[in-house]
Design a protein around this motif. Structure first.
Motif, short mmCIF file in Angstrom:
data_model
loop_
_atom_site.label_atom_id
_atom_site.label_comp_id
_atom_site.label_asym_id
_atom_site.label_seq_id
_atom_site.Cartn_x
_atom_site.Cartn_y
_atom_site.Cartn_z
N PHE A 80 0.83 -1.20 0.00
CA PHE A 80 0.00 0.00 0.00
C PHE A 80 0.86 1.25 0.00
CE2 PHE A 80 -4.09 -1.68 -0.02
CZ PHE A 80 -4.23 -2.71 0.88
N TRP A 81 2.15 1.10 0.34
CA TRP A 81 3.08 2.23 0.32
C TRP A 81 3.50 2.61 -1.10
CZ3 TRP A 81 4.64 5.30 4.28
CH2 TRP A 81 4.33 4.87 5.56
N PHE A 82 3.18 1.75 -2.07
CA PHE A 82 3.73 1.94 -3.40
C PHE A 82 2.70 2.44 -4.39
CE2 PHE A 82 7.14 0.18 -1.42
CZ PHE A 82 7.05 -1.17 -1.14
N ASN A 83 3.10 3.45 -5.11
CA ASN A 83 2.25 4.03 -6.14
C ASN A 83 2.38 3.25 -7.45
OD1 ASN A 83 0.52 5.96 -7.33
ND2 ASN A 83 2.29 7.03 -8.17
N PHE A 84 3.52 2.60 -7.61
CA PHE A 84 3.82 1.91 -8.86
C PHE A 84 4.55 0.61 -8.55
CE2 PHE A 84 5.13 1.57 -13.30
CZ PHE A 84 6.31 0.85 -13.21
N MET A 85 4.16 -0.44 -9.22
CA MET A 85 4.82 -1.73 -9.10
C MET A 85 5.02 -2.27 -10.50
SD MET A 85 2.29 -2.86 -6.07
CE MET A 85 1.14 -1.62 -6.69
N GLY A 86 6.24 -2.70 -10.80
CA GLY A 86 6.49 -3.15 -12.16
C GLY A 86 7.50 -4.28 -12.23
N TRP A 87 7.45 -4.94 -13.35
CA TRP A 87 8.44 -5.96 -13.69
C TRP A 87 9.20 -5.48 -14.91
CZ3 TRP A 87 9.77 -10.20 -10.95
CH2 TRP A 87 8.88 -10.64 -9.95
N ALA B 116 3.36 -3.24 -15.71
CA ALA B 116 3.27 -2.27 -14.63
C ALA B 116 1.87 -2.28 -14.03
CB ALA B 116 3.61 -0.87 -15.13
N LEU B 117 1.83 -1.96 -12.75
CA LEU B 117 0.57 -1.92 -12.02
C LEU B 117 0.60 -0.73 -11.08
CD1 LEU B 117 -2.11 -3.28 -11.05
CD2 LEU B 117 -0.72 -4.63 -9.48
N THR B 118 -0.41 0.10 -11.14
CA THR B 118 -0.45 1.25 -10.24
C THR B 118 -1.30 0.94 -9.02
OG1 THR B 118 -2.44 2.27 -11.16
CG2 THR B 118 -0.33 2.74 -12.27
N SER B 119 -1.20 1.81 -8.04
CA SER B 119 -1.98 1.62 -6.81
C SER B 119 -3.48 1.70 -7.09
CB SER B 119 -1.59 2.66 -5.77
OG SER B 119 -1.77 3.97 -6.28
N ALA B 120 -3.84 2.39 -8.17
CA ALA B 120 -5.24 2.51 -8.55
C ALA B 120 -5.75 1.29 -9.30
CB ALA B 120 -5.45 3.75 -9.41
N GLY B 121 -4.83 0.39 -9.63
CA GLY B 121 -5.22 -0.84 -10.30
C GLY B 121 -5.05 -0.83 -11.80
N SER B 122 -4.51 0.24 -12.35
CA SER B 122 -4.26 0.30 -13.78
C SER B 122 -3.06 -0.55 -14.15
CB SER B 122 -4.02 1.74 -14.21
OG SER B 122 -5.15 2.54 -13.95
N THR C 272 0.56 -11.41 -17.24
CA THR C 272 -0.40 -10.72 -16.39
C THR C 272 0.28 -10.33 -15.09
OG1 THR C 272 -2.23 -12.03 -17.29
CG2 THR C 272 -2.63 -10.85 -15.23
N ILE C 273 0.18 -9.06 -14.74
CA ILE C 273 0.71 -8.58 -13.47
C ILE C 273 -0.45 -8.47 -12.48
CG2 ILE C 273 0.50 -6.14 -14.12
CD1 ILE C 273 3.07 -5.62 -12.49
N SER C 274 -0.17 -8.87 -11.24
CA SER C 274 -1.20 -8.80 -10.22
C SER C 274 -0.54 -8.64 -8.86
CB SER C 274 -2.06 -10.07 -10.24
OG SER C 274 -1.28 -11.21 -9.94
N ARG C 275 -1.35 -8.46 -7.85
CA ARG C 275 -0.79 -8.28 -6.51
C ARG C 275 -1.67 -8.96 -5.48
NH1 ARG C 275 -2.26 -1.84 -6.16
NH2 ARG C 275 -4.52 -2.08 -5.94
N ASP C 276 -1.05 -9.29 -4.36
CA ASP C 276 -1.75 -9.82 -3.20
C ASP C 276 -1.37 -8.92 -2.04
OD1 ASP C 276 -2.57 -11.19 -0.88
OD2 ASP C 276 -2.38 -13.14 -1.87
N ASN C 277 -2.27 -8.04 -1.67
CA ASN C 277 -1.96 -7.06 -0.63
C ASN C 277 -1.62 -7.73 0.70
OD1 ASN C 277 -2.50 -5.04 -2.49
ND2 ASN C 277 -4.66 -4.90 -1.88
#
Length: 116
Positions: free
Chosen positions: A29-36, A50-56, A68-73
């Motif tokens: 949740f601290w990250f605005n941007f997450m990418g590979w 890339a994946l933004t905190s807004a889910g884009s 496919t990029i995804s996250r598990d908070n």
């Protein structure tokens, strides 16, 4: 300081699949941007997904329809599911996050080799 640990790389045959994981030492949740990103021998590092905190999400043309990029908070983890792998996907894959503060962090990378 944030530590990122990638895993899931390895040797896979063309057409196969791998799922890369990037575990962060703090809440994503601290990250605005997450990418590979990936870097093949003799080539520059390039953004794959890339994946933004807004889910884009955003994908390199070479990755569209296959990755496919995804996250598990709850697990502080970002994933990259890679299907229909090709030899040209061979590279070291790096996780990158950008905090809302602007600080950027990189993992040490995980090697993906696509070969028969």
């Amino acid at each position: 300081q944030v530590q990122l640990v990638e895993s899931g790389g390895g040797l896979v045959q063309p057409g196969g699949s791998l799922r890369l994981s990037c575990v962060a030492s703090r809440s994503i949740f601290w990250f605005n941007f997450m990418g590979w990103y990936r870097q093949a021998p003799g080539k520059e590092r390039e953004l794959v997904a890339a994946l933004t905190s807004a889910g884009s999400t955003n994908y390199a043309d070479s990755a569209k329809g296959r990755f496919t990029i995804s996250r598990d908070n709850a697990k502080n983890t970002v994933y990259l599911q890679m299907n229909s792998l090709k030899p040209e996907d061979t590279a070291v894959y790096y996780c990158n996050v950008v905090a809302f503060s602007g600080m950027k962090y990189w993992g040490k990378g995980t090697l993906v080799t696509v070969s028969s």
